[in-house]
Design an enzyme around this catalytic site. Structure first.
Site, mmCIF file in Angstrom:
data_model
loop_
_atom_site.group_PDB
_atom_site.id
_atom_site.type_symbol
_atom_site.label_atom_id
_atom_site.label_comp_id
_atom_site.label_asym_id
_atom_site.label_seq_id
_atom_site.Cartn_x
_atom_site.Cartn_y
_atom_site.Cartn_z
ATOM 1 N N GLY A 50 0.812 -1.214 0.000
ATOM 2 C CA GLY A 50 0.000 0.000 0.000
ATOM 3 C C GLY A 50 0.839 1.255 0.000
ATOM 4 O O GLY A 50 1.339 1.702 -1.035
ATOM 5 N N CYS A 51 1.014 1.841 1.181
ATOM 6 C CA CYS A 51 1.650 3.151 1.268
ATOM 7 C C CYS A 51 3.143 3.114 0.974
ATOM 8 O O CYS A 51 3.687 4.081 0.442
ATOM 9 C CB CYS A 51 1.371 3.756 2.639
ATOM 10 S SG CYS A 51 -0.398 4.016 2.936
ATOM 11 N N VAL A 52 3.818 2.009 1.296
ATOM 12 C CA VAL A 52 5.234 1.886 0.940
ATOM 13 C C VAL A 52 5.390 1.860 -0.570
ATOM 14 O O VAL A 52 6.213 2.569 -1.155
ATOM 15 C CB VAL A 52 5.849 0.632 1.594
ATOM 16 C CG1 VAL A 52 7.215 0.312 0.992
ATOM 17 C CG2 VAL A 52 5.965 0.822 3.102
ATOM 18 N N THR A 89 4.500 5.265 -2.146
ATOM 19 C CA THR A 89 5.522 6.268 -1.847
ATOM 20 C C THR A 89 6.780 6.031 -2.672
ATOM 21 O O THR A 89 7.377 6.982 -3.196
ATOM 22 C CB THR A 89 5.850 6.254 -0.354
ATOM 23 O OG1 THR A 89 4.673 6.629 0.390
ATOM 24 C CG2 THR A 89 6.985 7.209 -0.019
#
Length: 204
Positions: A149-151, A154
Site C-alpha cells: 500500500g503506502c510503501v 511512496t
C-alpha cells in the site's frame, strides 16, 4: 527475476543506485498496524519495527534527515475523498477517534518532521518533495507499512519526483508474506531498488 527481451537485454530490474545525500522515510508505522487488535494489525510486525529502529538510529548518528508520515482525517472524513469509501477502516485515523490507532510505534526525534497525509503516497498532496529537495536529498530510504500500500505508492512517487528510492526489505511488512514478497519483487523490477538491511545501514 529478470525478464529477458532477446537481443535488447532485459526489460526490467535496472538499478537506480545510491546518491550522495540519503533521507529515511518511515511510512505510517503506527499502532493500527503494530498492535494486536488494530484495524490493520499485521501478523508479525516486530521484525519490521526493529529493523526500522536500526535505520532510524543509523540515520540520526550520521546526521541524515529522518521524515515520518502519519494518516489523519478531519471529523466526518471530509478530507478523505473516495479513498475512505474504498477502505472504510481508515476511519480509525479520524481526529479524536477511539483507540489512538494513528499514534506512531516509534517516536520522532526533535526536529524530525511528521508529514500528515490522507492518501497512500507520502508525496501526494503534501510538502514532502519540496522538503526533501530543499535539504539536498537525492535518495530516499523507505521503511514502514504496508508494503503493498503506502510503501509501494511512496516508492513509486519518489521515483516520479526525481529521488532514488531504496526500499528496505526487512523494514517493511504486510498482511501476508505473499503480498510482501510479491510487491517487493515488482517494485524492484520497475520502480525502486529493494535492498537488505545491512546495505541500507552501510549507506546511512
Amino acid at each position: 527475476m529478470i525478464v529477458g527481451t532477446g537481443p535488447h537485454g532485459s526489460a526490467f530490474s535496472g538499478r537506480v543506485g545510491w546518491g550522495a545525500r540519503p533521507a529515511l522515510l518511515v511510512i505510517d508505522l503506527c499502532r493500527a498496524y503494530t498492535e494486536p487488535g488494530g484495524p490493520f494489525a499485521l501478523p508479525d510486525p516486530g521484525p519490521a519495527v526493529a529493523a526500522t529502529a536500526e535505520l532510524v538510529a543509523a540515520a540520526r548518528a550520521r546526521g541524515h534527515p529522518v521524515v515520518w508520515t502519519a494518516v489523519r482525517y478531519a471529523a466526518g472524513l471530509e478530507d478523505g475523498g473516495l479513498f475512505v469509501h474504498k477502505v472504510p477502516a481508515l476511519a480509525c485515523f479520524v481526529e479524536d477517534a477511539p483507540g489512538d490507532w494513528g499514534a506512531l510505534a516509534l517516536q520522532p526525534g526533535p526536529g524530525e518532521p511528521v508529514v500528515v497525509k490522507q492518501y497512500a503516497s507520502a508525496f501526494f498532496g503534501t510538502s514532502l518533495a519540496s522538503t526533501l529537495h530543499a535539504a539536498g536529498v537525492d535518495t530516499v530510504v523507505v521503511a514502514g507499512v504496508s508494503t503493498s500500500g503506502c510503501v509501494r505508492a511512496t516508492a513509486m512517487d519518489a521515483l516520479n519526483c526525481g529521488f532514488r528510492p531504496q526500499v528496505v526489505r526487512q523494514a517493511c511488512a504486510d498482511r501476508t508474506p505473499a503480498l510482501h514478497d510479491n510487491n517487493l519483487a515488482d517494485l524492484d523490477a520497475k520502480y525502486a531498488d529493494v535492498v537488505d538491511l545491512p546495505e541500507a545501514l552501510a549507506h546511512l
